[in-house]
Motif scaffolding. Sequence first.
Motif, PDB file in Angstrom:
ATOM      1  N   VAL A   1       0.845  -1.192   0.000  1.00 43.23           N
ATOM      2  CA  VAL A   1       0.000   0.000   0.000  1.00 43.23           C
ATOM      3  C   VAL A   1       0.883   1.245   0.000  1.00 43.23           C
ATOM      4  O   VAL A   1       1.900   1.294   0.687  1.00 43.23           O
ATOM      5  CB  VAL A   1      -0.913   0.001   1.253  1.00 43.23           C
ATOM      6  N   VAL A   2       0.478   2.243  -0.780  1.00 42.05           N
ATOM      7  CA  VAL A   2       1.203   3.516  -0.803  1.00 42.05           C
ATOM      8  C   VAL A   2       0.606   4.428   0.259  1.00 42.05           C
ATOM      9  O   VAL A   2      -0.597   4.677   0.278  1.00 42.05           O
ATOM     10  CB  VAL A   2       1.117   4.177  -2.190  1.00 42.05           C
ATOM     11  N   ILE A   3       1.444   4.903   1.151  1.00 37.64           N
ATOM     12  CA  ILE A   3       1.042   5.804   2.230  1.00 37.64           C
ATOM     13  C   ILE A   3       1.312   7.237   1.771  1.00 37.64           C
ATOM     14  O   ILE A   3       2.421   7.552   1.354  1.00 37.64           O
ATOM     15  CB  ILE A   3       1.848   5.521   3.521  1.00 37.64           C
ATOM     16  N   TRP A   4       0.294   8.087   1.845  1.00 38.51           N
ATOM     17  CA  TRP A   4       0.440   9.506   1.522  1.00 38.51           C
ATOM     18  C   TRP A   4       0.393  10.291   2.819  1.00 38.51           C
ATOM     19  O   TRP A   4      -0.477  10.065   3.659  1.00 38.51           O
ATOM     20  CB  TRP A   4      -0.685   9.971   0.603  1.00 38.51           C
ATOM     21  N   ARG A   5       1.334  11.220   2.985  1.00 34.21           N
ATOM     22  CA  ARG A   5       1.397  12.046   4.191  1.00 34.21           C
ATOM     23  C   ARG A   5       1.422  13.520   3.801  1.00 34.21           C
ATOM     24  O   ARG A   5       2.271  13.948   3.022  1.00 34.21           O
ATOM     25  CB  ARG A   5       2.661  11.731   4.989  1.00 34.21           C
ATOM     26  N   CYS A   6       0.494  14.294   4.355  1.00 32.45           N
ATOM     27  CA  CYS A   6       0.487  15.733   4.085  1.00 32.45           C
ATOM     28  C   CYS A   6       1.562  16.400   4.949  1.00 32.45           C
ATOM     29  O   CYS A   6       2.121  15.798   5.867  1.00 32.45           O
ATOM     30  CB  CYS A   6      -0.889  16.333   4.356  1.00 32.45           C
ATOM     31  N   GLU A   7       1.819  17.633   4.643  1.00 34.65           N
ATOM     32  CA  GLU A   7       2.877  18.366   5.344  1.00 34.65           C
ATOM     33  C   GLU A   7       2.569  18.518   6.833  1.00 34.65           C
ATOM     34  O   GLU A   7       3.447  18.377   7.682  1.00 34.65           O
ATOM     35  CB  GLU A   7       3.042  19.738   4.694  1.00 34.65           C
ATOM     36  N   LYS A   8       1.318  18.762   7.157  1.00 35.58           N
ATOM     37  CA  LYS A   8       0.922  18.952   8.558  1.00 35.58           C
ATOM     38  C   LYS A   8       1.123  17.667   9.364  1.00 35.58           C
ATOM     39  O   LYS A   8       1.664  17.698  10.470  1.00 35.58           O
ATOM     40  CB  LYS A   8      -0.540  19.383   8.615  1.00 35.58           C
ATOM     41  N   CYS A   9       0.700  16.542   8.822  1.00 37.69           N
ATOM     42  CA  CYS A   9       0.847  15.272   9.545  1.00 37.69           C
ATOM     43  C   CYS A   9       2.314  14.882   9.705  1.00 37.69           C
ATOM     44  O   CYS A   9       2.697  14.293  10.709  1.00 37.69           O
ATOM     45  CB  CYS A   9       0.078  14.164   8.835  1.00 37.69           C
ATOM     46  N   ARG A  10       3.115  15.206   8.720  1.00 38.80           N
ATOM     47  CA  ARG A  10       4.550  14.927   8.838  1.00 38.80           C
ATOM     48  C   ARG A  10       5.182  15.795   9.911  1.00 38.80           C
ATOM     49  O   ARG A  10       5.999  15.330  10.706  1.00 38.80           O
ATOM     50  CB  ARG A  10       5.245  15.180   7.503  1.00 38.80           C
ATOM     51  N   ARG A  11       4.811  17.068   9.927  1.00 41.66           N
ATOM     52  CA  ARG A  11       5.415  18.005  10.870  1.00 41.66           C
ATOM     53  C   ARG A  11       5.066  17.651  12.312  1.00 41.66           C
ATOM     54  O   ARG A  11       5.924  17.679  13.194  1.00 41.66           O
ATOM     55  CB  ARG A  11       4.952  19.425  10.571  1.00 41.66           C
ATOM     56  N   PHE A  12       3.809  17.287  12.558  1.00 42.13           N
ATOM     57  CA  PHE A  12       3.365  17.008  13.922  1.00 42.13           C
ATOM     58  C   PHE A  12       3.351  15.521  14.263  1.00 42.13           C
ATOM     59  O   PHE A  12       2.890  15.132  15.332  1.00 42.13           O
ATOM     60  CB  PHE A  12       1.980  17.614  14.149  1.00 42.13           C
ATOM     61  N   ALA A  13       3.849  14.685  13.369  1.00 43.95           N
ATOM     62  CA  ALA A  13       3.972  13.235  13.573  1.00 43.95           C
ATOM     63  C   ALA A  13       2.644  12.583  13.949  1.00 43.95           C
ATOM     64  O   ALA A  13       2.568  11.774  14.866  1.00 43.95           O
ATOM     65  CB  ALA A  13       5.044  12.927  14.613  1.00 43.95           C
ATOM     66  N   HIS A  14       1.584  12.947  13.213  1.00 44.66           N
ATOM     67  CA  HIS A  14       0.292  12.301  13.417  1.00 44.66           C
ATOM     68  C   HIS A  14       0.389  10.847  12.960  1.00 44.66           C
ATOM     69  O   HIS A  14       1.011  10.555  11.944  1.00 44.66           O
ATOM     70  CB  HIS A  14      -0.813  13.008  12.629  1.00 44.66           C
ATOM     71  N   PRO A  15      -0.222   9.930  13.680  1.00 46.53           N
ATOM     72  CA  PRO A  15      -0.122   8.517  13.299  1.00 46.53           C
ATOM     73  C   PRO A  15      -0.944   8.197  12.051  1.00 46.53           C
ATOM     74  O   PRO A  15      -1.908   8.883  11.727  1.00 46.53           O
ATOM     75  CB  PRO A  15      -0.688   7.783  14.514  1.00 46.53           C
ATOM     76  N   TYR A  16      -0.530   7.165  11.362  1.00 38.44           N
ATOM     77  CA  TYR A  16      -1.267   6.660  10.208  1.00 38.44           C
ATOM     78  C   TYR A  16      -1.401   5.152  10.355  1.00 38.44           C
ATOM     79  O   TYR A  16      -0.663   4.521  11.105  1.00 38.44           O
ATOM     80  CB  TYR A  16      -0.567   7.010   8.890  1.00 38.44           C
ATOM     81  N   THR A  17      -2.358   4.578   9.656  1.00 34.42           N
ATOM     82  CA  THR A  17      -2.595   3.139   9.706  1.00 34.42           C
ATOM     83  C   THR A  17      -2.688   2.598   8.291  1.00 34.42           C
ATOM     84  O   THR A  17      -3.423   3.139   7.462  1.00 34.42           O
ATOM     85  CB  THR A  17      -3.903   2.828  10.460  1.00 34.42           C
ATOM     86  N   CYS A  18      -1.966   1.539   8.011  1.00 37.13           N
ATOM     87  CA  CYS A  18      -2.032   0.880   6.712  1.00 37.13           C
ATOM     88  C   CYS A  18      -3.387   0.178   6.596  1.00 37.13           C
ATOM     89  O   CYS A  18      -3.824  -0.502   7.530  1.00 37.13           O
ATOM     90  CB  CYS A  18      -0.901  -0.125   6.567  1.00 37.13           C
ATOM     91  N   ILE A  19      -4.038   0.330   5.455  1.00 33.64           N
ATOM     92  CA  ILE A  19      -5.363  -0.262   5.299  1.00 33.64           C
ATOM     93  C   ILE A  19      -5.309  -1.763   5.050  1.00 33.64           C
ATOM     94  O   ILE A  19      -6.303  -2.451   5.224  1.00 33.64           O
ATOM     95  CB  ILE A  19      -6.147   0.428   4.167  1.00 33.64           C
ATOM     96  N   LYS A  20      -4.149  -2.281   4.681  1.00 39.20           N
ATOM     97  CA  LYS A  20      -4.052  -3.710   4.392  1.00 39.20           C
ATOM     98  C   LYS A  20      -3.590  -4.517   5.605  1.00 39.20           C
ATOM     99  O   LYS A  20      -4.201  -5.508   5.969  1.00 39.20           O
ATOM    100  CB  LYS A  20      -3.101  -3.940   3.222  1.00 39.20           C
ATOM    101  N   CYS A  21      -2.494  -4.083   6.240  1.00 44.89           N
ATOM    102  CA  CYS A  21      -1.919  -4.882   7.329  1.00 44.89           C
ATOM    103  C   CYS A  21      -2.125  -4.266   8.711  1.00 44.89           C
ATOM    104  O   CYS A  21      -1.656  -4.812   9.708  1.00 44.89           O
ATOM    105  CB  CYS A  21      -0.436  -5.103   7.077  1.00 44.89           C
ATOM    106  N   ASN A  22      -2.797  -3.102   8.782  1.00 48.22           N
ATOM    107  CA  ASN A  22      -3.070  -2.394  10.040  1.00 48.22           C
ATOM    108  C   ASN A  22      -1.810  -1.979  10.792  1.00 48.22           C
ATOM    109  O   ASN A  22      -1.807  -1.873  12.017  1.00 48.22           O
ATOM    110  CB  ASN A  22      -3.976  -3.216  10.954  1.00 48.22           C
ATOM    111  N   PHE A  23      -0.743  -1.727  10.065  1.00 51.73           N
ATOM    112  CA  PHE A  23       0.490  -1.219  10.665  1.00 51.73           C
ATOM    113  C   PHE A  23       0.270   0.226  11.090  1.00 51.73           C
ATOM    114  O   PHE A  23      -0.248   1.035  10.330  1.00 51.73           O
ATOM    115  CB  PHE A  23       1.643  -1.297   9.660  1.00 51.73           C
ATOM    116  N   ASP A  24       0.641   0.566  12.317  1.00 52.05           N
ATOM    117  CA  ASP A  24       0.528   1.937  12.822  1.00 52.05           C
ATOM    118  C   ASP A  24       1.896   2.592  12.782  1.00 52.05           C
ATOM    119  O   ASP A  24       2.855   2.084  13.356  1.00 52.05           O
ATOM    120  CB  ASP A  24      -0.002   1.953  14.256  1.00 52.05           C
ATOM    121  N   GLY A  25       1.957   3.722  12.095  1.00 55.74           N
ATOM    122  CA  GLY A  25       3.215   4.450  11.989  1.00 55.74           C
ATOM    123  C   GLY A  25       3.117   5.811  12.640  1.00 55.74           C
ATOM    124  O   GLY A  25       2.029   6.288  12.944  1.00 55.74           O
ATOM    125  N   PRO A  26       4.253   6.444  12.847  1.00 58.58           N
ATOM    126  CA  PRO A  26       4.268   7.759  13.508  1.00 58.58           C
ATOM    127  C   PRO A  26       3.727   8.866  12.642  1.00 58.58           C
ATOM    128  O   PRO A  26       3.840   8.943  11.511  1.00 58.58           O
ATOM    129  CB  PRO A  26       5.737   7.978  13.798  1.00 58.58           C
TER     130      PRO A  26
END
Length: 73
Positions: free
Chosen positions: A48-73
Amino acid sequence: MIYSKYFSRYIRSRKKISFQQKRCTGCGQLIHPAENAVHFPCPNCGDVVIWRCEKCRRFAHPYTCIKCNFDGP
């Protein structure tokens, strides 16, 4: 120069593809083409391709992969 109806249909379809906006995986916000966003494959599954906007990158908002449910910073 006269274009066929198929050529004009091709041009319209290419415009739709080139201007499709992506959504941030963390916040769901539309990413503007001029925004300083990044995309990368999921660190866990790589499918899965993860897209991160500038705001989420700057403030390290978490993201979740839709396929494997991996939680990233």
